[in-house]
Scaffold this motif. Structure first.
Motif, PDB file in Angstrom:
ATOM      1  N   GLY A  49       4.973  15.240   2.294  1.00  0.00           N
ATOM      2  CA  GLY A  49       5.123  13.959   2.980  1.00  0.00           C
ATOM      3  C   GLY A  49       5.615  12.896   2.031  1.00  0.00           C
ATOM      4  N   SER A  88       8.550  -3.189  12.243  1.00  0.00           N
ATOM      5  CA  SER A  88       7.771  -4.100  13.097  1.00  0.00           C
ATOM      6  C   SER A  88       7.729  -5.502  12.496  1.00  0.00           C
ATOM      7  CB  SER A  88       6.357  -3.556  13.359  1.00  0.00           C
ATOM      8  OG  SER A  88       5.599  -3.497  12.180  1.00  0.00           O
ATOM      9  N   LYS A  89       7.539  -5.583  11.168  1.00  0.00           N
ATOM     10  CA  LYS A  89       7.454  -6.924  10.571  1.00  0.00           C
ATOM     11  C   LYS A  89       8.817  -7.620  10.602  1.00  0.00           C
ATOM     12  CE  LYS A  89       3.903  -5.988  10.765  1.00  0.00           C
ATOM     13  NZ  LYS A  89       3.112  -4.811  11.116  1.00  0.00           N
ATOM     14  N   ALA A 177      -0.055  14.536   2.296  1.00  0.00           N
ATOM     15  CA  ALA A 177       0.173  13.114   2.606  1.00  0.00           C
ATOM     16  C   ALA A 177       1.070  13.040   3.834  1.00  0.00           C
ATOM     17  CB  ALA A 177       0.806  12.405   1.407  1.00  0.00           C
ATOM     18  N   ALA A 344      -4.321  12.183   0.842  1.00  0.00           N
ATOM     19  CA  ALA A 344      -4.284  10.718   0.695  1.00  0.00           C
ATOM     20  C   ALA A 344      -3.614  10.129   1.926  1.00  0.00           C
ATOM     21  CB  ALA A 344      -3.505  10.326  -0.573  1.00  0.00           C
ATOM     22  N   ARG A 352      -5.993   3.212   8.262  1.00  0.00           N
ATOM     23  CA  ARG A 352      -4.609   3.695   8.263  1.00  0.00           C
ATOM     24  C   ARG A 352      -3.655   2.530   7.988  1.00  0.00           C
ATOM     25  NH1 ARG A 352      -6.338   7.283  12.982  1.00  0.00           N
ATOM     26  NH2 ARG A 352      -7.379   8.914  11.787  1.00  0.00           N
ATOM     27  N   ALA A 357      -2.828   3.862   1.789  1.00  0.00           N
ATOM     28  CA  ALA A 357      -2.104   5.094   1.433  1.00  0.00           C
ATOM     29  C   ALA A 357      -1.733   5.068  -0.051  1.00  0.00           C
ATOM     30  CB  ALA A 357      -0.855   5.237   2.309  1.00  0.00           C
TER      31      ALA A 357
HETATM   32  C1  LIG Z   1       3.999   0.078  14.383  1.00  0.00           C
HETATM   33  C2  LIG Z   1       3.211   0.196  13.107  1.00  0.00           C
HETATM   34  C3  LIG Z   1       3.064  -0.917  12.303  1.00  0.00           C
HETATM   35  C4  LIG Z   1       2.354  -0.818  11.118  1.00  0.00           C
HETATM   36  N1  LIG Z   1       2.208  -1.937  10.359  1.00  0.00           N
HETATM   37  C5  LIG Z   1       1.511  -1.872   9.210  1.00  0.00           C
HETATM   38  C6  LIG Z   1       1.359  -3.023   8.398  1.00  0.00           C
HETATM   39  O1  LIG Z   1       1.846  -4.103   8.739  1.00  0.00           O
HETATM   40  N2  LIG Z   1       0.664  -2.917   7.243  1.00  0.00           N
HETATM   41  C7  LIG Z   1       0.105  -1.719   6.845  1.00  0.00           C
HETATM   42  O2  LIG Z   1      -0.522  -1.681   5.795  1.00  0.00           O
HETATM   43  N3  LIG Z   1       0.234  -0.609   7.605  1.00  0.00           N
HETATM   44  C8  LIG Z   1       0.924  -0.658   8.765  1.00  0.00           C
HETATM   45  N4  LIG Z   1       1.082   0.474   9.521  1.00  0.00           N
HETATM   46  C9  LIG Z   1       0.488   1.739   9.043  1.00  0.00           C
HETATM   47  C10 LIG Z   1       1.360   2.416   7.975  1.00  0.00           C
HETATM   48  O3  LIG Z   1       2.656   2.639   8.476  1.00  0.00           O
HETATM   49  C11 LIG Z   1       0.724   3.737   7.584  1.00  0.00           C
HETATM   50  O4  LIG Z   1      -0.621   3.519   7.235  1.00  0.00           O
HETATM   51  C12 LIG Z   1       1.438   4.361   6.393  1.00  0.00           C
HETATM   52  O5  LIG Z   1       2.778   4.644   6.692  1.00  0.00           O
HETATM   53  C13 LIG Z   1       0.709   5.658   5.994  1.00  0.00           C
HETATM   54  O6  LIG Z   1       1.374   6.240   4.931  1.00  0.00           O
HETATM   55  P1  LIG Z   1       1.267   7.814   4.662  1.00  0.00           P
HETATM   56  O7  LIG Z   1       2.077   8.073   3.444  1.00  0.00           O
HETATM   57  O8  LIG Z   1      -0.137   8.219   4.698  1.00  0.00           O
HETATM   58  O9  LIG Z   1       1.941   8.498   5.948  1.00  0.00           O
HETATM   59  P2  LIG Z   1       3.395   8.346   6.595  1.00  0.00           P
HETATM   60  O10 LIG Z   1       4.024   7.057   6.284  1.00  0.00           O
HETATM   61  O11 LIG Z   1       3.226   8.680   8.039  1.00  0.00           O
HETATM   62  O12 LIG Z   1       4.264   9.484   5.901  1.00  0.00           O
HETATM   63  C14 LIG Z   1       3.972  10.831   6.105  1.00  0.00           C
HETATM   64  C15 LIG Z   1       5.250  11.632   5.944  1.00  0.00           C
HETATM   65  O13 LIG Z   1       4.909  13.016   5.954  1.00  0.00           O
HETATM   66  C16 LIG Z   1       5.942  13.733   6.611  1.00  0.00           C
HETATM   67  N5  LIG Z   1       5.402  15.020   7.060  1.00  0.00           N
HETATM   68  C17 LIG Z   1       4.432  15.227   7.988  1.00  0.00           C
HETATM   69  N6  LIG Z   1       4.178  16.545   8.104  1.00  0.00           N
HETATM   70  C18 LIG Z   1       4.998  17.174   7.249  1.00  0.00           C
HETATM   71  C19 LIG Z   1       5.203  18.538   6.915  1.00  0.00           C
HETATM   72  N7  LIG Z   1       4.483  19.519   7.473  1.00  0.00           N
HETATM   73  N8  LIG Z   1       6.148  18.832   6.003  1.00  0.00           N
HETATM   74  C20 LIG Z   1       6.881  17.847   5.400  1.00  0.00           C
HETATM   75  N9  LIG Z   1       6.712  16.539   5.675  1.00  0.00           N
HETATM   76  C21 LIG Z   1       5.779  16.202   6.579  1.00  0.00           C
HETATM   77  C22 LIG Z   1       6.312  12.802   7.762  1.00  0.00           C
HETATM   78  O14 LIG Z   1       7.597  13.095   8.269  1.00  0.00           O
HETATM   79  C23 LIG Z   1       6.230  11.432   7.098  1.00  0.00           C
HETATM   80  O15 LIG Z   1       7.479  11.036   6.582  1.00  0.00           O
HETATM   81  C24 LIG Z   1       1.790   0.416  10.725  1.00  0.00           C
HETATM   82  C25 LIG Z   1       1.951   1.554  11.518  1.00  0.00           C
HETATM   83  C26 LIG Z   1       2.648   1.448  12.697  1.00  0.00           C
HETATM   84  C27 LIG Z   1       2.798   2.671  13.540  1.00  0.00           C
END
Ligand SMILES: Cc1cc2nc3c(=O)[nH]c(=O)nc-3n(C[C@H](O)[C@H](O)[C@H](O)COP(=O)(O)OP(=O)(O)OC[C@H]3O[C@@H](n4cnc5c(N)ncnc54)[C@H](O)[C@@H]3O)c2cc1C
Length: 504
Positions: A49, A88-89, A177, A344, A352, A357
């Motif tokens: 991820g 969104s922002k 992740a 993570a 979330r 993250a």
């Molecule tokens: C509309 C919206 C607005 C938001 N606004 C905010 C905000 O203003 N402030 C804030 O702090 N948070 C905000 N968030 C939350 C924030 O986007 C997430 O908390 C953050 O992106 C989490 O990061 P992550 O790295 O854990 O996961 P993600 O960003 O979801 O990244 C995970 C990645 O893993 C990849 N993946 C999944 N499974 C696999 C696999 N099997 N093999 C390879 N790749 C894979 C996915 O394609 C993805 O690219 C918002 C969320 C949404 C939906």
């Protein structure tokens, strides 16, 4: 059966936009001609991820000399850059520009009646900003950092092996992740209509005349207000008595009033019981106790929460315990039931957010690779919902302090008592700081206001550094600033504790 359009992720790359911007986005997020590298015989860390957690972890591990593979099945940047925070922002900022124009008269400015909304320009701006922000995460930058980047779906095949679309990789340590995905409710008929989620709304072709938003959490609230400010008629349906269920009641109450003032139709305590499409129009049946009604809309946005994205990962083969609600089960050190596999971000955290993250990725790398013993429970985590007014929080709520049997007092400054908020016409909101009785220890704070997301960091910093109300009261703020309300709350505490103040 054909998939409803909303089931396909659409990050807006298909929208009419400057070809250079589209090319830059494609090159930085998922280059069309990409060829995966020849895998090393073994990686010190394999990260699944490339969202904020995965990118942060891969860069930190590579910088410390570890051989790293990073696997992404969709777009670099994850939800944050492509389907979440950043689009969104950016959209919210454009929507606010229109709201400001409509309210210009309050500031003694005259603008022509009937402001024309250019939604396509606002969406093009979103893509431009994403292109700009994607530069620091591009495949080239990752390669230069010494990271082997693989595009494809990762799936564990054993406790120390996984495959990327059939290509085997062996690892000493792995980090899951994989983020979270929309939790779409089982509303009868929903699957038969072209609804939007956060994975498709930023690719919407035009401004819908009427929008139904299902869900009053951060996502639903932020986007309901943004679309209303662009000019859509918006109905927001929430099956609870208030929006943002985790927040303090008066904060959520202020949001309901602000929504009504914006012209959003607010339906609280209301459930969507069925949805259908009739002659190109979407109809939703609603129930509020015994009161039944229906609304018609041109677009439906489902914002009913998100769940960890952990399916098809081969977790059983890897010996990683998990469940659909909590995601990957981790201990306080972010280690899963397989001692070689950590997690993570959204894949394992209840909080979330992008900053969580990033913070958990840093901890997981330190613990997995460098013998660290850092606990995620030691983090002080703030958050913010970016509506107008913004609602930000850190630490405990009063309810939680009481559950933990910590006697607590709250010091509140309404923004209408803050000169700068009054000058700026932004006096909706308050600052509340919760303090443990018998000391000046700050337990938590809620800030509601136009700049709440910026202001909460002062309280967070105080909490992290062990600065109490006495210390906060001594901070001099430039006049006039909205953050002076934080010092005012602390000074209110000092007035009630004069002896303690003198002894410092
Ligand atoms: C509309 C919206 C607005 C938001 N606004 C905010 C905000 O203003 N402030 C804030 O702090 N948070 C905000 N968030 C939350 C924030 O986007 C997430 O908390 C953050 O992106 C989490 O990061 P992550 O790295 O854990 O996961 P993600 O960003 O979801 O990244 C995970 C990645 O893993 C990849 N993946 C999944 N499974 C696999 C696999 N099997 N093999 C390879 N790749 C894979 C996915 O394609 C993805 O690219 C918002 C969320 C949404 C939906």
């Amino acid at each position: 059966m054909p998939q409803p359009p909303a089931m396909n992720r659409d990050s807006g790359l298909g929208a009419p936009v400057d070809p250079d911007v589209r090319r830059e986005l494609q090159d930085n997020l998922h280059p069309p001609q990409w060829r995966n590298p020849q895998p090393a015989s073994e990686y010190g860390l394999v990260v699944i991820g490339a969202g904020p957690a995965g990118l942060g972890a891969a860069k930190a591990a590579a910088a410390s000399g570890v051989r790293v593979a990073l696997i992404e099945r969709d777009l670099i940047g994850g939800d944050c850059l492509n389907y979440g925070c950043e689009p969104s922002k950016a959209l919210i900022r454009s929507a606010r520009a229109y709201a400001d124009m409509r309210h210009a008269r309050h500031y003694g400015a005259t603008v022509p009646a009937g402001i024309e909304v250019d939604f396509a320009a606002a969406m093009a701006r979103v893509l431009q900003l994403r292109a700009h922000l994607s530069r620091t995460k591009s495949p080239r930058m990752l390669q230069e950092a010494g990271i082997d980047l693989f595009f494809g779906h990762a799936c564990f095949t054993a406790t120390d092996k996984l495959e990327v679309d059939g290509t085997p990789l062996r690892f000493r340590k792995a980090l899951i992740a994989t983020g979270a995905e929309p939790d779409v409710p089982a509303i009868p008929g929903l699957d038969g209509v072209a609804y939007y989620t956060n994975e498709t709304i930023f690719g919407i072709a035009g401004l819908p005349q009427r929008m139904l938003v299902i869900g009053g959490g951060p996502l639903g609230c932020e986007l309901a207000q943004a679309f209303r400010r662009f000019g859509s008629s918006v109905v927001i349906v929430q099956d609870m008595p208030l929006f943002l269920p985790g927040e303090e009641r008066d904060a959520a109450q202020i949001l309901s009033v602000a929504f009504a003032r914006d012209g959003i139709e607010v339906r609280l305590n209301t459930e969507v019981t069925a949805i259908r499409e009739v002659d190109g129009e979407i109809h939703a049946d609603l129930r509020n106790d015994d009161y039944l009604s229906s609304v018609a809309a041109d677009a439906v946005l489902v914002g009913t929460g998100r769940v960890p994205r952990i399916h098809d990962l081969g977790l059983d083969a890897a010996g990683v315990e998990h469940d659909a609600g909590r995601g990957i089960h981790v201990d306080d050190f972010l280690c899963s039931s397989n001692p070689s596999i950590y997690a993570a971000g959204d894949a394992c955290m209840e909080y979330r957010y992008t900053h969580v993250a990033s913070a958990t990725a840093r901890i997981a790398v330190a613990n997995a690779l460098h013998g660290g013993q850092e606990r995620w429970s030691g983090l002080t985590i703030p958050w913010c919902t970016y509506t107008y007014p913004e609602i930000a929080h850190v630490g405990l709520h009063v309810r939680e302090a009481m559950e933990q049997q910590i006697p607590v007092s709250t010091y509140t400054i309404p923004l209408h008592a803050v000169d700068r908020a009054v000058f700026d016409g932004e006096d909706t909101g308050f600052i509340k700081i919760h303090v443990a009785d018998g000391s000046d220890r700050i337990l938590g704070a809620t800030i509601v206001g136009r700049h709440a997301g910026e202001m909460i960091s002062q309280v967070t910093q105080a909490m992290v550094s062990g600065v109490g109300m006495r210390g906060l009261a001594r901070v001099i703020h430039p006049y006039p600033t909205q953050s002076s309300a934080i010092a005012a709350a602390a000074q209110a505490w000092c007035r009630e504790h004069p002896v303690a103040s003198q002894h410092r």
